[in-house]
Design an enzyme around this catalytic site. Structure first.
Site, PDB file in Angstrom:
ATOM      1  N   ARG A  28      -2.289  11.621 -22.253  1.00  0.00           N
ATOM      2  CA  ARG A  28      -2.881  12.068 -23.520  1.00  0.00           C
ATOM      3  C   ARG A  28      -3.752  13.306 -23.339  1.00  0.00           C
ATOM      4  NH1 ARG A  28      -3.674   6.874 -27.472  1.00  0.00           N
ATOM      5  NH2 ARG A  28      -1.468   6.351 -27.493  1.00  0.00           N
ATOM      6  N   ASP A 130      -7.836  -2.009  -2.411  1.00  0.00           N
ATOM      7  CA  ASP A 130      -8.557  -2.156  -1.138  1.00  0.00           C
ATOM      8  C   ASP A 130      -9.918  -1.459  -1.067  1.00  0.00           C
ATOM      9  OD1 ASP A 130      -6.250  -3.474  -0.374  1.00  0.00           O
ATOM     10  OD2 ASP A 130      -5.418  -1.761   0.716  1.00  0.00           O
TER      11      ASP A 130
HETATM   12  O1  F6P Z   1      -2.883  -1.411  -0.209  1.00  0.00           O
HETATM   13  C1  F6P Z   1      -2.824  -2.458  -1.097  1.00  0.00           C
HETATM   14  C2  F6P Z   1      -2.258  -3.686  -0.446  1.00  0.00           C
HETATM   15  O2  F6P Z   1      -2.217  -4.688  -1.433  1.00  0.00           O
HETATM   16  C3  F6P Z   1      -2.982  -4.162   0.804  1.00  0.00           C
HETATM   17  O3  F6P Z   1      -4.124  -4.918   0.501  1.00  0.00           O
HETATM   18  C4  F6P Z   1      -1.906  -4.966   1.474  1.00  0.00           C
HETATM   19  O4  F6P Z   1      -2.089  -5.003   2.871  1.00  0.00           O
HETATM   20  C5  F6P Z   1      -0.650  -4.216   1.139  1.00  0.00           C
HETATM   21  O5  F6P Z   1      -0.928  -3.451  -0.022  1.00  0.00           O
HETATM   22  C6  F6P Z   1       0.561  -5.082   0.880  1.00  0.00           C
HETATM   23  O6  F6P Z   1       1.654  -4.273   0.636  1.00  0.00           O
HETATM   24  P1  F6P Z   1       3.064  -4.764   0.071  1.00  0.00           P
HETATM   25  O7  F6P Z   1       2.909  -4.946  -1.408  1.00  0.00           O
HETATM   26  O8  F6P Z   1       3.975  -3.645   0.399  1.00  0.00           O
HETATM   27  O9  F6P Z   1       3.371  -6.063   0.729  1.00  0.00           O
END
Ligand code: F6P
Length: 365
Positions: A28, A130
């Site tokens: 937007r 994270d």
């Molecule tokens: O970076 C975000 C995250 O959720 C991390 O906390 C985790 O280690 C990773 O991605 C998991 O990744 P995927 O969804 O590829 O399993």
């Protein structure tokens, strides 16, 4: 003011609640400035495979409360190599895309920098549950993820209290312990294991034994997924197995259970904090492009949004995670390196301060 015909927007890496609010704001804000917006589907893969369509203001209506990302996401290996990048650049040229806003984590920013070097101005927005982008105090999705984890911990607390049990709970965060530390404190965990601080297992077990002997029925141990045993096994699960054996042998005070929250933490409607931050970051990213900025990431520092060069943000991350390659800092001035070090010290001090509060509240000091 820089002139743009069309900008592309993509989300890449692990999805995070709030990404949709950023997509809406970018779309937007750009349309409001007379710029066409192409939504690129599936992150950098979408750019390589030409999966995109124009987004209107209406296309991004009513997505404020929706988790995940309407643009879908991907971790695209192909984009790491020159042929993939060249295909992506060709797609941009074909659609007259003259700038890109990329929402995601450090991998996403590496991709954004690669595009800028090859002539497509880019701005990155930190989107990851994270909170692991060292330069930014905040990444989109962190608050929602912490609220979800806290709710899960509270629920586990209820059942632990009924049965006099201990729950070891592993939470996401990759190699960053922020989610585990903050939610562990919020839910009154007896012990918190994160990659940034050495974990004193013996002291944690002694704390649990003492608390149980004084009448405590329920106990939570929060472990970040980034903590591993010496053999490289996930620490939380391993700890729970050992506590189980001890409980069966009569040498531990409570029946342990293990829960891995995993991707549950990535879903759900974004909180107010995530909606607002994502919206502000999205609008700011478009403003940065209009100011002629490129190869920068939007960051939040002490409550304000600003821009930081992606290469220096990535180097700062590596410095904090002690993963700097030899010579990686050569291209930065002494002043820039000093700033990076100061930020690492600040992050370490923040984690240390919170960990200290945790230990003193569970009488572990
Ligand atoms: O970076 C975000 C995250 O959720 C991390 O906390 C985790 O280690 C990773 O991605 C998991 O990744 P995927 O969804 O590829 O399993």
């Amino acid at each position: 003011m820089a002139k743009f015909n069309t900008i592309g927007v993509l989300t890449s890496g692990g999805d995070a609640p709030g990404m949709n609010n950023a997509v809406r704001a970018i779309t937007r804000r750009a349309i409001d400035n007379g710029i066409r917006v192409m939504g690129i589907y599936g992150g950098y893969s979408g750019l390589i495979r030409d999966k995109m369509r124009e987004l209107t203001a209406l296309d991004v209506a009513n997505i404020e409360n929706i988790g995940g990302t309407i643009l879908y996401s991907d971790r695209c290996d192909e984009f790491r190599y020159e042929p993939g990048m060249q295909t992506a650049i060709a797609t941009c040229r074909r659609h007259n895309i003259d700038a890109i806003v990329a929402i995601g984590g450090d991998g996403t920013f590496r991709g954004a920098t690669d595009l800028s070097i090859r002539g497509i101005p880019t701005v990155g927005i930190p989107g990851s549950i994270d909170n692991d982008i060292t330069s930014s105090d905040y990444t989109i999705g962190f608050d929602t993820a912490m609220n979800t984890v806290t709710e899960c911990l509270d629920r586990l607390r209820d059942t632990c209290e009924s049965h006099a049990r201990l729950n070891v709970v592993e939470v996401m965060g990759r190699d960053c312990g922020e989610i585990a530390l903050r939610t562990g404190i919020a839910a009154g965990a007896m012990a918190i294991a994160i990659p940034e601080v050495p974990f004193d297992e013996e002291a944690a077990i002694a704390r649990c034994m003492k608390a149980a002997s004084e009448g405590k029925r329920s106990m939570l141990v929060v472990v970040s997924e980034g903590v591993f045993t010496a053999e490289g096994k996930p620490y939380g699960e391993d700890l729970c197995k050992r506590l189980s054996a001890a409980w069966k042998a009569g040498t531990f005070c409570a029946e342990p259970k293990f829960a891995r929250l995993a991707h549950i933490v990535r879903g759900g409607s974004p909180t107010l904090r995530d909606r607002l931050t994502a919206t502000e970051m999205g609008a700011f990213a478009v403003d940065l492009l209009l100011e002629g900025k490129s190869d920068v990431v939007v960051i939040e520092r002490e409550g304000r949004l600003c821009a930081r060069e992606i290469t220096s943000a990535l180097a700062n991350d590596k410095m904090y995670k002690k993963k700097l390659a030899d010579g990686a800092l050569d291209k930065f001035t002494a002043e820039q390196v000093a700033e990076m070090k100061a930020l690492c010290e600040l992050r370490t001090a923040d984690i240390g301060r919170l960990y200290d509060i945790h230990l003193s509240l569970c009488m572990g000091k």
